[in-house]
Design a protein around this motif. Sequence first.
Motif, PDB file in Angstrom:
ATOM      1  N   THR A  21      85.001 -18.733-108.979  1.00  0.00           N
ATOM      2  CA  THR A  21      83.753 -18.159-108.621  1.00  0.00           C
ATOM      3  C   THR A  21      83.859 -16.778-108.468  1.00  0.00           C
ATOM      4  O   THR A  21      84.880 -16.226-107.689  1.00  0.00           O
ATOM      5  CB  THR A  21      83.105 -19.114-107.624  1.00  0.00           C
ATOM      6  N   GLN A  79      89.251 -16.169-105.306  1.00  0.00           N
ATOM      7  CA  GLN A  79      88.309 -17.057-105.798  1.00  0.00           C
ATOM      8  C   GLN A  79      88.272 -16.954-107.355  1.00  0.00           C
ATOM      9  O   GLN A  79      87.835 -18.050-107.918  1.00  0.00           O
ATOM     10  CB  GLN A  79      87.077 -16.940-105.133  1.00  0.00           C
ATOM     11  N   GLU A  80      88.330 -15.898-107.920  1.00  0.00           N
ATOM     12  CA  GLU A  80      88.038 -15.841-109.474  1.00  0.00           C
ATOM     13  C   GLU A  80      89.225 -16.413-110.205  1.00  0.00           C
ATOM     14  O   GLU A  80      89.079 -16.495-111.446  1.00  0.00           O
ATOM     15  CB  GLU A  80      88.032 -14.411-109.638  1.00  0.00           C
ATOM     16  N   PRO A 108      93.556 -25.218-104.981  1.00  0.00           N
ATOM     17  CA  PRO A 108      92.760 -24.429-105.816  1.00  0.00           C
ATOM     18  C   PRO A 108      93.054 -24.589-107.295  1.00  0.00           C
ATOM     19  O   PRO A 108      92.134 -24.120-108.025  1.00  0.00           O
ATOM     20  CB  PRO A 108      93.526 -22.707-105.442  1.00  0.00           C
ATOM     21  N   HIS A 115      82.652 -18.551 -97.838  1.00  0.00           N
ATOM     22  CA  HIS A 115      83.162 -18.475 -99.172  1.00  0.00           C
ATOM     23  C   HIS A 115      84.133 -19.939 -99.316  1.00  0.00           C
ATOM     24  O   HIS A 115      84.472 -20.497 -98.155  1.00  0.00           O
ATOM     25  CB  HIS A 115      84.214 -17.377 -99.436  1.00  0.00           C
ATOM     26  N   TRP A 141      87.185 -22.075 -99.777  1.00  0.00           N
ATOM     27  CA  TRP A 141      88.822 -22.265 -99.784  1.00  0.00           C
ATOM     28  C   TRP A 141      89.012 -23.498 -99.978  1.00  0.00           C
ATOM     29  O   TRP A 141      89.633 -24.199 -98.888  1.00  0.00           O
ATOM     30  CB  TRP A 141      89.065 -21.399 -98.320  1.00  0.00           C
ATOM     31  N   PHE A 200      90.739 -19.385-109.187  1.00  0.00           N
ATOM     32  CA  PHE A 200      90.738 -21.087-108.761  1.00  0.00           C
ATOM     33  C   PHE A 200      90.952 -21.726-110.281  1.00  0.00           C
ATOM     34  O   PHE A 200      90.093 -21.336-111.308  1.00  0.00           O
ATOM     35  CB  PHE A 200      89.620 -21.363-108.320  1.00  0.00           C
ATOM     36  N   ARG A 250      94.881 -19.533 -96.817  1.00  0.00           N
ATOM     37  CA  ARG A 250      93.479 -20.283 -96.929  1.00  0.00           C
ATOM     38  C   ARG A 250      93.239 -20.278 -95.397  1.00  0.00           C
ATOM     39  O   ARG A 250      91.721 -20.253 -94.945  1.00  0.00           O
ATOM     40  CB  ARG A 250      93.708 -21.661 -97.558  1.00  0.00           C
ATOM     41  N   SER A 273      86.453 -17.044-113.863  1.00  0.00           N
ATOM     42  CA  SER A 273      85.083 -17.025-113.174  1.00  0.00           C
ATOM     43  C   SER A 273      84.005 -16.167-114.003  1.00  0.00           C
ATOM     44  O   SER A 273      82.852 -16.386-113.854  1.00  0.00           O
ATOM     45  CB  SER A 273      84.968 -16.146-112.031  1.00  0.00           C
TER      46      SER A 273
END
Length: 119
Positions: A111, A41-42, A105, A99, A101, A44, A89, A21
Amino acid sequence: VPHDQQRKVDALAPTHFDAPSGSHVPIRYDGEWPVLAIRVQELFGFDRHPSIANGTVPLTLELLSPAHRPIQTTRDLPGFWRGSWADVRTDMRGRYPKHVWPENPLLAIATSRAKPRGT
């Protein structure tokens, strides 16, 4: 410690992990294994497990929610994506609807932000 030895130590045991990210996340060395506490999320799009010492020491990942609360701890990120990600998820989509999901992923863009407005 001589400068060249210090550079080797810094390369083998870095103080931070550069997340997909773009974040610069600190690595903790206070336990048996080095730990990286990072929002899920960082990571993905990241298809291998993060490690140090030229890939010989896997980091223990403390995967966090957008509120920085622990979701799961793993030393197998690809296994997490293939396995319990679906359950995580489902739970997180309800708790954090602002956010991203994604179902897969590995195909998503890492992000450190919520969804853009209007999506």
